[in-house]
Design an enzyme around this catalytic site. Structure first.
Site, PDB file in Angstrom:
ATOM      1  N   THR A 174      47.351 -28.866 -36.788  1.00 44.14           N
ATOM      2  CA  THR A 174      47.759 -27.439 -37.064  1.00 44.14           C
ATOM      3  C   THR A 174      46.500 -26.430 -37.240  1.00 44.14           C
ATOM      4  O   THR A 174      46.747 -25.597 -36.663  1.00 44.14           O
ATOM      5  CB  THR A 174      48.382 -27.538 -38.505  1.00 44.14           C
ATOM      6  N   ASP A 195      57.309 -28.613 -39.506  1.00 50.62           N
ATOM      7  CA  ASP A 195      56.303 -29.624 -39.433  1.00 50.62           C
ATOM      8  C   ASP A 195      56.423 -30.624 -40.698  1.00 50.62           C
ATOM      9  O   ASP A 195      56.355 -32.090 -40.449  1.00 50.62           O
ATOM     10  CB  ASP A 195      54.923 -29.191 -39.590  1.00 50.62           C
TER      11      ASP A 195
HETATM   12 ZN   LIG Z   1      51.848 -31.972 -39.213  1.00 44.18          ZN
END
Ligand SMILES: [Zn+2]
Length: 533
Positions: A82, A305
Site C-alpha cells: 500500500t 484491502d
Molecule cells: Zn493489504
C-alpha cells in the site's frame, strides 16, 4: 507549517475571486479539478468478473462505458504494498527513487523500524493517538499533485482522504492543503504537518458518529444471494467465523464489533461510505474545481484491502463490497458533475496492488500450495542456515526479520549474504533470493530489475526474494499481496472526463506512467519526478 499554510489559503481565496471574473471565459485550457481514485487491493480481474453486475448508474459502469481503459496496467517493481503503491502512482516513479520501499522498513543507519508515513516531529490533530504523527516526510520525490501546485503557483488546492493515513498523505503530496484519515474511533483526523486544528465541518461530521449508525443496520447483500455465482460459497473454511460463528450474510456488525473491536468496521463497506462522505464534504467546503487554478483531490478506498485480507479475493464479502463501491463511485461522479460540471474535471481510478488467491482454497482444488507464517519461516531459515553455513556458530541467528519480502540479516551475517541467499533459495516457499549486488547488476533479468526498482540500500533488506507462485506469508484465512506475479501487479487504470474519449487499450502500461498519461489528457505538466527509467 500549519498556520502559515492557512494564511496562504486565505490569501489565495481573495486573489482567486478577482482573477475568475476577469480572465476566465469559454473553453477550458485545463481541467478545474483532478480526481485520483485509488482502490486498495483491486485486481484488474474484478472488472471482468463483476462486469455484468455493475449498475447502469454505477461508477465502474460509467468509467468502463464512457471512459478510457488501459486494461493491461502493471506494477513495475516489487514489493507490491500500500505505501509504495500510493507513492508510485502519485509520483510516477518507483521506490528506488521515492524511497517508500515498503509499509515498514529497518533504517540501516539507526536500526529503527520506520513506518512509511511516520513523522515523530508532528502532532496528531483531532485525536490523541500517537499513531497519527504522520506526514509525507519519508517520501523523497514530488507528486503529480505537487507539480500541479507548482504549476498554479500554489493557487490550486490539494487534498487527500482515505481510511489509511498513507492512502491520504502520499497522493495529496508535500504541498497539500489537507489530508484526512480515520483514527481508531473511526473519526477523521490529521496532523500538525497540515494544520493546527481540524476544520469545523470535519469536527461536525465526526460528532454525528455515522459509523455507529451504519453499524446498527448491519451488512446485507446488494443482490439476491443466488446471483453471487462468481464468488465461492458463502460458508467456507477459508474465511474466519466473525459473524456469530459463521462467515455468511447477513452480518450482524454489532456482534462482530463486540468480538473483534471497532476497527473491524473498516473491513466492511462502511469504510468506503465514510471516505465517500468526506470526499464530497471536502469538494463542497473547500470549493474544489470552482476556478481556473486546477485543484487535486486524492480519494483512496482502503476497505477493499481489509476485506480482501480478511475474507479473500473469491469471497462473497469482497464481491458484495465491489457492487456497493460501484454505487458509491456513481454517487461521487454525479456529485462532481453537479458541483464542477461534466467535462470540467478529469477522474482516474487505479489500485495500489492486486491480491493473491487463498492458497488453501487452491490446495482444496488439488494444487500443491499452502500459506506460510512469517515467524515459522524465520525459525526454519535460521536452523537451516546454522547447519549449512560453514562459519563458527554465533550466539545470534542469521535472519533478524522478514518485512514486506525483504530479509534483514543480523550484522555478523551480512558478509555471508551471498552464501545465505543460496541456502535460502533451496527452501520452500522461495524461488529466487537475491543480494543487493545481484539486483543492481546491469542487464539483470526482468525479475531482478523489478526488485531493483523497489530497492533503496539504506532501507531495504540484505536479501530480497520472490516466492513460489501463489505462496503467501499469511494466516489460513483471506488473501494478501506483495509479489511480482500478475495477481499482485495487474491493476485497473480507468479514466473519464476532461480530454478523455471513450476507448480501451491493451498496450502494456506501467503504474509509473499513469499520472503522465493523465497529465497529457489534461494538458497538465508531467509529474516532476516521473518515469526516471
Ligand atoms: Zn493489504
Amino acid at each position: 507549517m500549519g498556520s502559515m499554510q492557512h494564511q496562504k489559503r486565505n490569501f489565495r481565496g481573495a486573489i482567486g475571486a478577482i482573477l475568475i471574473s476577469s480572465v476566465f471565459s469559454g473553453l477550458l485550457a485545463q481541467p478545474k479539478l483532478v480526481v485520483q481514485v485509488v482502490v486498495d487491493q483491486m485486481r484488474a480481474e474484478y472488472l471482468i468478473r463483476f462486469n455484468d453486475q455493475f449498475a447502469k448508474d454505477g461508477g465502474f459502469r460509467m468509467l468502463l462505458d464512457s471512459g478510457f481503459s488501459y486494461a493491461n496496467t502493471h506494477y513495475n517493481y516489487v514489493p507490491t504494498y500500500t505505501g509504495p503503491g500510493h507513492a508510485s502512482i502519485s509520483t510516477g516513479t518507483t521506490p528506488k527513487y521515492h524511497g517508500i520501499v515498503a509499509n515498514d522498513w529497518l533504517d540501516s543507519r539507526s536500526n529503527y523500524e520506520m513506518y512509511c508515513a511516520e513523522d515523530t516531529t508532528v502532532e496528531p490533530i483531532g485525536t490523541v493517538e500517537r499513531s497519527s504523527k504522520r506526514s509525507p516526510k519519508n517520501l523523497r520525490a514530488l507528486t503529480f499533485s505537487d507539480g500541479i501546485k507548482l504549476h498554479t503557483n500554489k493557487l490550486g488546492k490539494s487534498f487527500g482522504v482515505s481510511v489509511k493515513d498513507r492512502g491520504a498523505i502520499f497522493p495529496a503530496g508535500h504541498f497539500a492543503d489537507g489530508a484526512y484519515w480515520l483514527d481508531g474511533g473511526l473519526h477523521f483526523v490529521t496532523s500538525s504537518y497540515y494544520e493546527d486544528e481540524l476544520p469545523g465541518y470535519i469536527e461536525k461530521y465526526n460528532s454525528r458518529e455515522k459509523a455507529m449508525l451504519l453499524m446498527k443496520k448491519g451488512w446485507k447483500l446488494e443482490m439476491a444471494a443466488r446471483k453471487y455465482t462468481n464468488s465461492i460459497e458463502d460458508e467456507n473454511p477459508f474465511e474466519p467465523k466473525y459473524n456469530e460463528g459463521s462467515s455468511s450474510f447477513p452480518y450482524n456488525l454489532e456482534a462482530m464489533v463486540q468480538l473483534k473491536g471497532l476497527s473491524m468496521l473498516k473491513n466492511t463497506p462502511i469504510g468506503n461510505e465514510l471516505v465517500l462522505d468526506m470526499a464530497e464534504l471536502i469538494l463542497d467546503q473547500e470549493d474544489l474545481g470552482q476556478d481556473e487554478f486546477t485543484d487535486f483531490l486524492g480519494v483512496s478506498f482502503s476497505s477493499p484491502d481489509y476485506a480482501g485480507h480478511t475474507w479473500g479475493v473469491r469471497s462473497r464479502e469482497v464481491h458484495d463490497m465491489y457492487l456497493k463501491l460501484d454505487a458509491q463511485l456513481g454517487q461521487l461522479i454525479r456529485r462532481l458533475d453537479k458541483k464542477v460540471g461534466k467535462g470540467n474535471y478529469i477522474l482516474y481510478l487505479t489500485a495500489d496492488h492486486g491480491g493473491s488467491e487463498n492458497p488453501n482454497h487452491l490446495a482444496d482444488g488439488g494444487y500443491n500450495i499452502r500459506n506460510y507464517a512469517n515467524a515459522d519461516v524465520i525459525a526454519q531459515l535460521n536452523d537451516h542456515i546454522v547447519n549449512e553455513l560453514d562459519v563458527p556458530l554465533n550466539y545470534e541467528y542469521a535472519v533478524a526479520k522478514i518485512i514486506n519480502h525483504h530479509i534483514y540479516l543480523n550484522d555478523w551475517a551480512t558478509p555471508y549474504a551471498t552464501e545465505i541467499a543460496k541456502i535460502v533459495e533451496q527452501m520452500d516457499p522461495f524461488v529466487h533470493v537475491y543480494t543487493a549486488d545481484e539486483i543492481r547488476r546491469p542487464g539483470a533479468e526482468a525479475l531482478a530489475q523489478k526488485l531493483h526498482q523497489g530497492y533503496q540500500g539504506r532501507f531495504s533488506g540484505d536479501l530480497v526474494f520472490q516466492l513460489q507462485p501463489n505462496a503467501i506469508f499469511y494466516g489460513p484465512y483471506g488473501s494478501t499481496h506483495g509479489t511480482g506475479y500478475t495477481y499482485d501487479t495487474h491493476v485497473p487504470f480507468l479514466m473519464m472526463g476532461y480530454g478523455v474519449e471513450a476507448g480501451k487499450s491493451f498496450k502494456k502500461v506501467h503504474i509509473t506512467d499513469v499520472v503522465d498519461i493523465v497529465a497529457e489528457r489534461g494538458g497538465l505538466p508531467y509529474a516532476p519526478n516521473s518515469a526516471v527509467e
